[in-house]
Design an enzyme around this catalytic site. Sequence first.
Site, PDB file in Angstrom:
ATOM      1  N   LYS A  37       0.856  -1.194  -0.080  1.00  6.11           N
ATOM      2  CA  LYS A  37       0.088   0.019  -0.087  1.00  6.11           C
ATOM      3  C   LYS A  37       0.970   1.267  -0.106  1.00  6.11           C
ATOM      4  CE  LYS A  37      -1.757   2.830   1.923  1.00  6.11           C
ATOM      5  NZ  LYS A  37      -1.563   4.365   1.386  1.00  6.11           N
ATOM      6  N   GLU A  94       8.693  16.384  15.502  1.00  8.62           N
ATOM      7  CA  GLU A  94       9.174  16.317  14.106  1.00  8.62           C
ATOM      8  C   GLU A  94       8.533  17.230  13.166  1.00  8.62           C
ATOM      9  OE1 GLU A  94       7.995  12.727  11.644  1.00  8.62           O
ATOM     10  OE2 GLU A  94      10.073  12.455  11.294  1.00  8.62           O
ATOM     11  N   GLU A  97       9.508   1.480  11.173  1.00  6.10           N
ATOM     12  CA  GLU A  97      10.446   2.607  10.980  1.00  6.10           C
ATOM     13  C   GLU A  97       9.712   3.855  10.888  1.00  6.10           C
ATOM     14  OE1 GLU A  97      13.819  -0.020  10.453  1.00  6.10           O
ATOM     15  OE2 GLU A  97      13.463   2.069  10.791  1.00  6.10           O
ATOM     16  N   CYS A 152      13.610  10.843   7.003  1.00 10.92           N
ATOM     17  CA  CYS A 152      13.425  10.299   8.334  1.00 10.92           C
ATOM     18  C   CYS A 152      14.753  10.827   9.335  1.00 10.92           C
ATOM     19  CB  CYS A 152      12.971   9.083   8.504  1.00 10.92           C
ATOM     20  SG  CYS A 152      14.463   7.981   7.943  1.00 10.92           S
TER      21      CYS A 152
HETATM   22  N1  LIG Z   1      12.252   5.517  10.216  1.00 12.25           N
HETATM   23  C1  LIG Z   1      12.163   5.500   8.696  1.00 12.25           C
HETATM   24  O1  LIG Z   1      12.915   4.676   8.196  1.00 12.25           O
HETATM   25  C2  LIG Z   1      11.257   6.333   8.021  1.00 12.25           C
HETATM   26  C3  LIG Z   1      11.549   6.527   6.605  1.00 12.25           C
HETATM   27  C4  LIG Z   1      10.664   7.364   6.146  1.00 12.25           C
HETATM   28  C5  LIG Z   1       9.666   8.323   6.633  1.00 12.25           C
HETATM   29  N2  LIG Z   1       9.689   8.005   7.862  1.00 12.25           N
HETATM   30  C6  LIG Z   1       8.397   8.831   8.429  1.00 12.25           C
HETATM   31  O2  LIG Z   1       7.542   8.885   7.900  1.00 12.25           O
HETATM   32  C7  LIG Z   1       6.617  10.176   8.055  1.00 12.25           C
HETATM   33  C8  LIG Z   1       6.336  10.650   6.656  1.00 12.25           C
HETATM   34  O3  LIG Z   1       5.656   9.768   5.962  1.00 12.25           O
HETATM   35  P1  LIG Z   1       4.156   9.905   5.947  1.00 12.25           P
HETATM   36  O4  LIG Z   1       3.418  11.219   5.985  1.00 12.25           O
HETATM   37  O5  LIG Z   1       3.515   9.097   4.294  1.00 12.25           O
HETATM   38  O6  LIG Z   1       3.677   9.161   6.966  1.00 12.25           O
HETATM   39  P2  LIG Z   1       2.224   8.473   7.358  1.00 12.25           P
HETATM   40  O7  LIG Z   1       2.351   7.719   8.444  1.00 12.25           O
HETATM   41  O8  LIG Z   1       1.154   9.694   7.310  1.00 12.25           O
HETATM   42  O9  LIG Z   1       1.826   7.451   6.015  1.00 12.25           O
HETATM   43  C9  LIG Z   1       2.883   6.276   5.887  1.00 12.25           C
HETATM   44  C10 LIG Z   1       1.729   5.438   5.154  1.00 12.25           C
HETATM   45  O10 LIG Z   1       0.641   4.802   6.022  1.00 12.25           O
HETATM   46  C11 LIG Z   1      -0.490   4.815   5.493  1.00 12.25           C
HETATM   47  N3  LIG Z   1      -1.371   4.928   6.362  1.00 12.25           N
HETATM   48  C12 LIG Z   1      -1.911   6.069   7.225  1.00 12.25           C
HETATM   49  N4  LIG Z   1      -2.510   6.011   8.188  1.00 12.25           N
HETATM   50  C13 LIG Z   1      -2.801   4.443   8.229  1.00 12.25           C
HETATM   51  C14 LIG Z   1      -3.271   3.750   9.018  1.00 12.25           C
HETATM   52  N5  LIG Z   1      -4.236   4.091   9.962  1.00 12.25           N
HETATM   53  N6  LIG Z   1      -3.549   2.295   8.888  1.00 12.25           N
HETATM   54  C15 LIG Z   1      -2.604   2.005   7.852  1.00 12.25           C
HETATM   55  N7  LIG Z   1      -1.956   2.577   7.032  1.00 12.25           N
HETATM   56  C16 LIG Z   1      -1.840   3.896   7.175  1.00 12.25           C
HETATM   57  C17 LIG Z   1      -0.121   6.176   4.324  1.00 12.25           C
HETATM   58  O11 LIG Z   1      -1.483   6.127   3.675  1.00 12.25           O
HETATM   59  C18 LIG Z   1       0.775   6.033   3.987  1.00 12.25           C
HETATM   60  O12 LIG Z   1       1.012   5.004   2.844  1.00 12.25           O
HETATM   61  C19 LIG Z   1       7.639  11.085   8.907  1.00 12.25           C
HETATM   62  O13 LIG Z   1       6.994  10.890  10.255  1.00 12.25           O
HETATM   63  C20 LIG Z   1       9.130  10.230   8.660  1.00 12.25           C
HETATM   64  O14 LIG Z   1       9.932  10.288   9.952  1.00 12.25           O
HETATM   65  C21 LIG Z   1      10.436   7.163   8.686  1.00 12.25           C
HETATM   66  N1  LIG Z   2      15.779   2.867   5.097  1.00 14.25           N
HETATM   67  C1  LIG Z   2      16.592   3.780   4.489  1.00 14.25           C
HETATM   68  C2  LIG Z   2      16.420   5.097   4.504  1.00 14.25           C
HETATM   69  C3  LIG Z   2      15.193   5.788   5.239  1.00 14.25           C
HETATM   70  C4  LIG Z   2      15.110   7.197   4.861  1.00 14.25           C
HETATM   71  C5  LIG Z   2      14.119   7.722   5.660  1.00 14.25           C
HETATM   72  O1  LIG Z   2      13.332   8.969   5.211  1.00 14.25           O
HETATM   73  C6  LIG Z   2      17.874   3.407   3.904  1.00 14.25           C
HETATM   74  O2  LIG Z   2      18.742   4.160   3.414  1.00 14.25           O
HETATM   75  O3  LIG Z   2      17.970   2.266   3.834  1.00 14.25           O
END
Ligand SMILES: NC(=O)c1ccc[n+]([C@@H]2O[C@H](COP(=O)([O-])OP(=O)(O)OC[C@H]3O[C@@H](n4cnc5c(N)ncnc54)[C@H](O)[C@@H]3O)[C@@H](O)[C@H]2O)c1
Ligand SMILES: N/C(=C\C=C\C=O)C(=O)O
Length: 485
Positions: A177, A389, A253, A287
Amino acid sequence: MAAELHNVVGGTRVAGRRTFEKLDPVDGSLVAHVHEAGPDVVDAAVAAARAALDGPWGRASVAERTALLRRIADRIEERFEDFVAAEVRDTGKPEHLARELDVARAATNFRSFADTVAAAGLDSFLTELPNGRKALNYAVPKPLGVVAVIVPWNLPLLLLTWKVAPALACGNAVVVKPSEETPSTATLLAEVIAEAGAPAGVYNVVHGFGPDSAGEYLTTHRDIDGVTFTGESRTGSAIMRAVAPSVRPVSFELGGKNAAVVFADCDLEKTLDGLARSVFLNTGQVCLCTERVYVERSVFDAVANGLAERAKALRLGRPDAPDTTTGPLISQQHRKKVQSYLDLAVAEGATVLAGGSVPELGPDLAGGSWIEPTLWTGLDNSARVVREEVFGPVAALIPFDTEDDAVRLANDTDYGLAAAVWTTDLERGHRVAQQMRVGMAWVNTWYLRDLRSPFGGVGLSGIGREGGLHSMHFYTQPTNVCVQL
Ligand SMILES: NC(=O)c1ccc[n+]([C@@H]2O[C@H](COP(=O)([O-])OP(=O)(O)OC[C@H]3O[C@@H](n4cnc5c(N)ncnc54)[C@H](O)[C@@H]3O)[C@@H](O)[C@H]2O)c1
Ligand SMILES: N/C(=C\C=C\C=O)C(=O)O
C-alpha cells in the site's frame, strides 16, 4: 496527459471503488487519477498473495528466489529513466536526486538482499548431553507468509524496495500500500517484477489512504501474517492497535527528531557542508534529517553563519533545471503543517537566521508546495519546534558548553532514530556516538550506508531493525528441529 493508476492484483489491473487525484507538488498540475482499493480489492489482493504462496512460488528454492531478485534489479536499470520520471512526477524532487538516490538504491536493494539470502547459513548446534549422547539442532527458515507493506511518500521507491526485496528473497508474497501521495513507482514496479518472471500474486498493489481505506483494510485483514510499516509514529500506534487482535508481527520504521552535535575542533568547512546536507537533503523530508543542531559555544556564530550561507545558496526550482538543488514539499497539506511550525517557532521566541516563509518563485510555480529552507536560533529544548518532528527543511541551532551537556541535550527527546557527531577527536567521536540513544549514529559524515548494518530506531522511532540479516529475522519464521543422535 494525466495517467490512470490501477490496483494490481494477481498480476492484473483492477479498478477501485472510486479514483482520487494525485497532483504535482511542483505546480499543482494533475499527475494521475488513482484507483482507490475498497475492502473487496484488498481481500482479492491478500487472496492472490496466499495463492502465490500455495503455488510454485511457495516451493521456489533460494537460488530461484535470488535469481529473480537479480533479474528485477537488472530490469529496474533497463527502465531506469521510467522510474526517474515517475518518481519526479510524484514528488517534484530534483531529477539528479531521484537518479542518484531513489532509483539507484532500488536496484541496489534487490541485489543486496539477493546476496544476503544466498550467503545465509542455518542456525545449528551439535548438542552434547549429560549422558554422553548428542543431539542435532537446526533451524529451518520459512517465509513469514503474506506480508502487508505500507510505505511513505518521501523516498517512495527506495523505502518500498527496502522492504519488498528482503520479503521476496525470503519467499514471502506481498500486498503493498504505497502512499496516496506517491502511487506511481509502486505501480511501475509491478510491471517490472512481472517482466522479471515473478509468478502472479507475489507482488500486489492496493492504492488508497489510511483510516477507512486500503491501509486500514489491509492491516486489519484476518489473513495477513505480518505488517512492515514506515511512516509517522502516530500511524505506527494505529497499526499496532489494528494488528493487536491477531497478534501479528510488526516492523516499524517511524519518525525522528535527529540531533547533530558539533564540537569546536571539527573540520569547519567539511562539517558545514555535511550539516547542510543533513538538514536540507530532499527538502528535509528524510527521516534521518537533522532538525536539532547543538554547537559548542566557541564556534556557534561560525557554524550559524556558515549554515545560513548554505541555506540561502540553495536553488529551489523545477526538477529538470540543471541548477535546482531543492524541490517542493510533497503537498499543500504538508506545507500547511510545516508553515504552522515556522509560525510557531517565531511565537516561541526564535530568531530566524534563514528562510522562514513561502518563496516567490513566479507564476508557473505558484501552485506548488514550496517553502524556504529555514534556520532558527534563540530556542531551547523546551520549544515544541525542537521536540516535535517537522519533516521539512528546518533546524534549530542551540549552543552547549560541555560534552556531557551535548549528550544530555541530544538525548532529551521521545524519538531515537539517528544522530551525527562532528569532531576531529575520533576518541570523542566514538565516545559520544555510543552514548546517543538512537539506532544509528554517524561520525563526521551523515547518511552513509552499509545495507548489511542494522537500520532502525528506539522510542517513538520504531520497533525492530532492517538491513542484511536483520531484515531476514523479520521476514522469516524459523522452525527448530532437534534430532536425538
Ligand atoms: N524511520 C524511517 O525509516 C522512516 C523513513 C521514511 C519516513 N519516515 C517517517 O514517515 C513520516 C512521513 O511519511 P508519511 O507522511 O507518509 O507518514 P504517514 O504515517 O502519514 O503515512 C505512511 C503510510 O501509512 C499509510 N497510513 C496512514 N494511516 C494509516 C492507518 N491508520 N493504517 C494503515 N496505513 C496508514 C499512509 O497511507 C501511507 O501509505 C515521517 O514521520 C517520517 O519520519 C520514517
Ligand atoms: N531505510 C533507509 C532510509 C530511510 C530514510 C528515511 O526517510 C535506507 O537508506 O535504507
